[in-house]
Scaffold this active site. Sequence first.
Site, PDB file in Angstrom:
ATOM      1  N   CYS A  51       0.828  -1.215   0.000  1.00  0.00           N
ATOM      2  CA  CYS A  51       0.000   0.000   0.000  1.00  0.00           C
ATOM      3  C   CYS A  51       0.861   1.264   0.000  1.00  0.00           C
ATOM      4  CB  CYS A  51      -0.933   0.009   1.206  1.00  0.00           C
ATOM      5  SG  CYS A  51      -1.822  -1.548   1.382  1.00  0.00           S
TER       6      CYS A  51
ATOM      7  N   THR B 292     -10.316 -24.485   1.977  1.00  0.00           N
ATOM      8  CA  THR B 292     -10.722 -24.826   0.606  1.00  0.00           C
ATOM      9  C   THR B 292     -11.476 -26.159   0.629  1.00  0.00           C
ATOM     10  OG1 THR B 292      -8.759 -26.129   0.144  1.00  0.00           O
ATOM     11  CG2 THR B 292      -8.589 -23.752  -0.255  1.00  0.00           C
TER      12      THR B 292
ATOM     13  N   ILE C 187      -6.022 -27.724   3.262  1.00  0.00           N
ATOM     14  CA  ILE C 187      -5.549 -26.514   2.562  1.00  0.00           C
ATOM     15  C   ILE C 187      -6.498 -25.339   2.830  1.00  0.00           C
ATOM     16  CG2 ILE C 187      -4.903 -25.509   0.336  1.00  0.00           C
ATOM     17  CD1 ILE C 187      -4.392 -28.310  -0.722  1.00  0.00           C
TER      18      ILE C 187
HETATM   19  P1  FAD Z   1      -0.040 -10.105  -1.444  1.00  0.00           P
HETATM   20  O1  FAD Z   1       0.050  -9.170  -0.324  1.00  0.00           O
HETATM   21  O2  FAD Z   1      -0.066  -9.632  -2.816  1.00  0.00           O
HETATM   22  O3  FAD Z   1       1.007 -11.245  -1.255  1.00  0.00           O
HETATM   23  C1  FAD Z   1       1.109 -12.314  -2.123  1.00  0.00           C
HETATM   24  C2  FAD Z   1       2.550 -12.789  -2.192  1.00  0.00           C
HETATM   25  O4  FAD Z   1       2.539 -14.111  -2.656  1.00  0.00           O
HETATM   26  C3  FAD Z   1       3.392 -11.975  -3.153  1.00  0.00           C
HETATM   27  O5  FAD Z   1       4.550 -11.476  -2.518  1.00  0.00           O
HETATM   28  C4  FAD Z   1       3.769 -12.994  -4.234  1.00  0.00           C
HETATM   29  O6  FAD Z   1       5.073 -12.795  -4.717  1.00  0.00           O
HETATM   30  C5  FAD Z   1       3.668 -14.297  -3.487  1.00  0.00           C
HETATM   31  N1  FAD Z   1       3.400 -15.465  -4.337  1.00  0.00           N
HETATM   32  C6  FAD Z   1       2.401 -15.605  -5.222  1.00  0.00           C
HETATM   33  N2  FAD Z   1       2.460 -16.841  -5.783  1.00  0.00           N
HETATM   34  C7  FAD Z   1       3.522 -17.461  -5.237  1.00  0.00           C
HETATM   35  C8  FAD Z   1       4.085 -18.741  -5.413  1.00  0.00           C
HETATM   36  N3  FAD Z   1       3.571 -19.609  -6.256  1.00  0.00           N
HETATM   37  N4  FAD Z   1       5.169 -19.063  -4.679  1.00  0.00           N
HETATM   38  C9  FAD Z   1       5.704 -18.178  -3.812  1.00  0.00           C
HETATM   39  N5  FAD Z   1       5.211 -16.947  -3.603  1.00  0.00           N
HETATM   40  C10 FAD Z   1       4.127 -16.594  -4.306  1.00  0.00           C
HETATM   41  N6  FAD Z   1      -5.172  -2.363   0.162  1.00  0.00           N
HETATM   42  C11 FAD Z   1      -5.729  -1.567   1.092  1.00  0.00           C
HETATM   43  O7  FAD Z   1      -6.545  -2.053   1.891  1.00  0.00           O
HETATM   44  N7  FAD Z   1      -5.390  -0.247   1.206  1.00  0.00           N
HETATM   45  C12 FAD Z   1      -4.482   0.323   0.371  1.00  0.00           C
HETATM   46  O8  FAD Z   1      -4.166   1.519   0.498  1.00  0.00           O
HETATM   47  C13 FAD Z   1      -3.890  -0.473  -0.638  1.00  0.00           C
HETATM   48  N8  FAD Z   1      -3.009   0.052  -1.497  1.00  0.00           N
HETATM   49  C14 FAD Z   1      -2.406  -0.760  -2.430  1.00  0.00           C
HETATM   50  C15 FAD Z   1      -1.483  -0.203  -3.295  1.00  0.00           C
HETATM   51  C16 FAD Z   1      -0.865  -1.008  -4.239  1.00  0.00           C
HETATM   52  C17 FAD Z   1       0.116  -0.397  -5.183  1.00  0.00           C
HETATM   53  C18 FAD Z   1      -1.164  -2.391  -4.295  1.00  0.00           C
HETATM   54  C19 FAD Z   1      -0.487  -3.277  -5.302  1.00  0.00           C
HETATM   55  C20 FAD Z   1      -2.091  -2.948  -3.446  1.00  0.00           C
HETATM   56  C21 FAD Z   1      -2.726  -2.143  -2.504  1.00  0.00           C
HETATM   57  N9  FAD Z   1      -3.677  -2.657  -1.631  1.00  0.00           N
HETATM   58  C22 FAD Z   1      -4.273  -1.856  -0.698  1.00  0.00           C
HETATM   59  C23 FAD Z   1      -4.107  -4.073  -1.724  1.00  0.00           C
HETATM   60  C24 FAD Z   1      -3.385  -4.934  -0.698  1.00  0.00           C
HETATM   61  O9  FAD Z   1      -2.015  -4.705  -0.796  1.00  0.00           O
HETATM   62  C25 FAD Z   1      -3.729  -6.385  -0.959  1.00  0.00           C
HETATM   63  O10 FAD Z   1      -5.124  -6.541  -0.834  1.00  0.00           O
HETATM   64  C26 FAD Z   1      -3.054  -7.337   0.000  1.00  0.00           C
HETATM   65  O11 FAD Z   1      -1.679  -7.186  -0.025  1.00  0.00           O
HETATM   66  C27 FAD Z   1      -3.414  -8.786  -0.364  1.00  0.00           C
HETATM   67  O12 FAD Z   1      -2.727  -9.657   0.461  1.00  0.00           O
HETATM   68  P2  FAD Z   1      -2.391 -11.132  -0.052  1.00  0.00           P
HETATM   69  O13 FAD Z   1      -1.674 -11.783   1.064  1.00  0.00           O
HETATM   70  O14 FAD Z   1      -3.610 -11.768  -0.585  1.00  0.00           O
HETATM   71  O15 FAD Z   1      -1.452 -10.937  -1.290  1.00  0.00           O
END
Ligand code: FAD
Length: 554
Positions: free
Chosen positions: A44, A276, A281
């Site tokens: 973020c 899931t 998982i």
């Molecule tokens: P992520 O945080 O995206 O983490 C997923 C991780 O899994 C990544 O590092 C990726 O490399 C890794 N990965 C994926 N597949 C594999 C694999 N096969 N093997 C190993 N590693 C893997 N949300 C808000 O609420 N407020 C905000 O202000 C906001 N601003 C944002 C600004 C930006 C620029 C972005 C990109 C997102 C923003 N978000 C915001 C959204 C928020 O960051 C996401 O909703 C949140 O990070 C999702 O969490 P997650 O754990 O699902 O995925």
Amino acid sequence: MAKRVLIVGGVAGGASCAARLRRLDEAAEIVLYDRGPHVSFANCGLPYFVGDVIADERALLVASSELFRDRFRIEVRTRHEVLAIDRARRTIRVRDLAAGTERDERYDALVLSPGAAPIRPPLPGIDLPGIFAVRTIPDSVRIRRWIAERRPTRALVVGGGFIGLEMAENLARRGLRTTILEKLPQVMPPLDPEMADPVARHLAAQDVTLHLGDGLAGFESGSGSEIVALAESGTRLSADLVILSIGVRPETGLARAASLALGPRGGIAVDAEMRTADPHIWAVGDAVEVRDVLTGQETIVPLAGPANRQGRVAAESICGRARPFRGVQATAVVGVFGLTVACTGASEKGLRRAGVRDFERVYLHPGHHAGYYPGAKPIHLKLLFAVPDGRILGAQAVGLEGVEKRIDVIATAIQMGATVRDLAEAELCYAPQFGGAKDPVNLAGMIATNHVDGLMPLADWTALGTAPAILVDVREPDEYAAGHIPGARNLPLSELRRRHGELPRDHPLTLYCGVGQRAYYATRFLLQLGYRAANLSGGYATWQALRGAGVVAG
Ligand code: FAD
């Protein structure tokens, strides 16, 4: 034997799941995999790193691998990509990206938190240099480097949602003349169009060029490092740097290859414990589908708050403590050139899409604190609620100050299943520099309650100009002369007690004023005399936004 928990993705959902797991189970072996160079980084914050508000990359690292190891005994393996899941053997195939080696790892419980990838449509020229998406620290480092080395002067941001607006602001901060290309006729797609209108006007006032209602068709390279974006309309938009922010797609590759069920929206299907279809998982974050608490339908909400909470829910479930996830309501906020834009729950267009019909909306434009204290700024607020029971369905607000506080209060009320009466009764902080003795949240609840109780019929904005009602502007003549809704006659509230006989008693009357308050007084007065009066909620200020958004003719 200690439970072995493997987590794929070490940022919002994955990292919070790992940390919660450790607090619940000291014995568990916990391994966090991420294919990127970091875990637990602040996605973020990335737009602000590009904008140089956050100048030091290290500030984006919320927790390091060492901290996970030393404080929580969690093993972190960055630059490790998980390639496949063997559900029968309960193993995952992991590639060490640095060493180029692969091996299988056994799990008792597996958590998928792989996030969502920026959408990059297969359009001509999409891979030209200078076209970026923003997801990781390395992405934003590349953008910073492009700015430092190429000295671009014009930026094009494709997509006018949260990330697009944040990037537009930060590129402007870096001195780039910025254009936003957006397929919808409005910025901020989660908002209703009339609530997005003040955002568009604010962007335009900051010299951001808006090219709305036009999609991206492709790119061509121009002279030097110029990139020419081709819009579907045929318009050509030149830039030296392009940001693609047209949305994200859940990373479901691993889940699909392992035959885990996906939901109707294309995210990984999970139950309320984030489990899931496979009992070993779990999946959390941007990759999953969860229940929208308002419509009851499955939805994907790619936000950090839900991802973090889901990570905790999965950890609880793995440890045998069922703490169901309540669902999402898409509470979100964005700051753009000093303006705050926030929303929670359903929008009007979302309700219509979901087939919900029994709802109403009120608009109001109160000051963010007492008017007598210097510096009060208006908050433009829209509240949606069910009729006849008054259950709160959603709210959107735009303004310079105090916006997110009001949306947070309403968001909490929605979680508790509250009604507009609860908002009217909410006891909130008040001192002149912070709010009002009737806070904007109270006012929204009171206005809506008046409607639910039959004290203030609401006129339908969209029927303006077609309904047979007589339109009456109850502001003072000088206000009327400065601008009024076409077809309105002027009968000021200050003269209404003396002159109401000029109005027909047997004909519907639609009243409006500046923001809705005087028209409410007039409506109450006329109703008690037997007139058929209704109030245009939000008054002339709302009309201007509706007209700006093309919802009503002007
Ligand atoms: P992520 O945080 O995206 O983490 C997923 C991780 O899994 C990544 O590092 C990726 O490399 C890794 N990965 C994926 N597949 C594999 C694999 N096969 N093997 C190993 N590693 C893997 N949300 C808000 O609420 N407020 C905000 O202000 C906001 N601003 C944002 C600004 C930006 C620029 C972005 C990109 C997102 C923003 N978000 C915001 C959204 C928020 O960051 C996401 O909703 C949140 O990070 C999702 O969490 P997650 O754990 O699902 O995925």
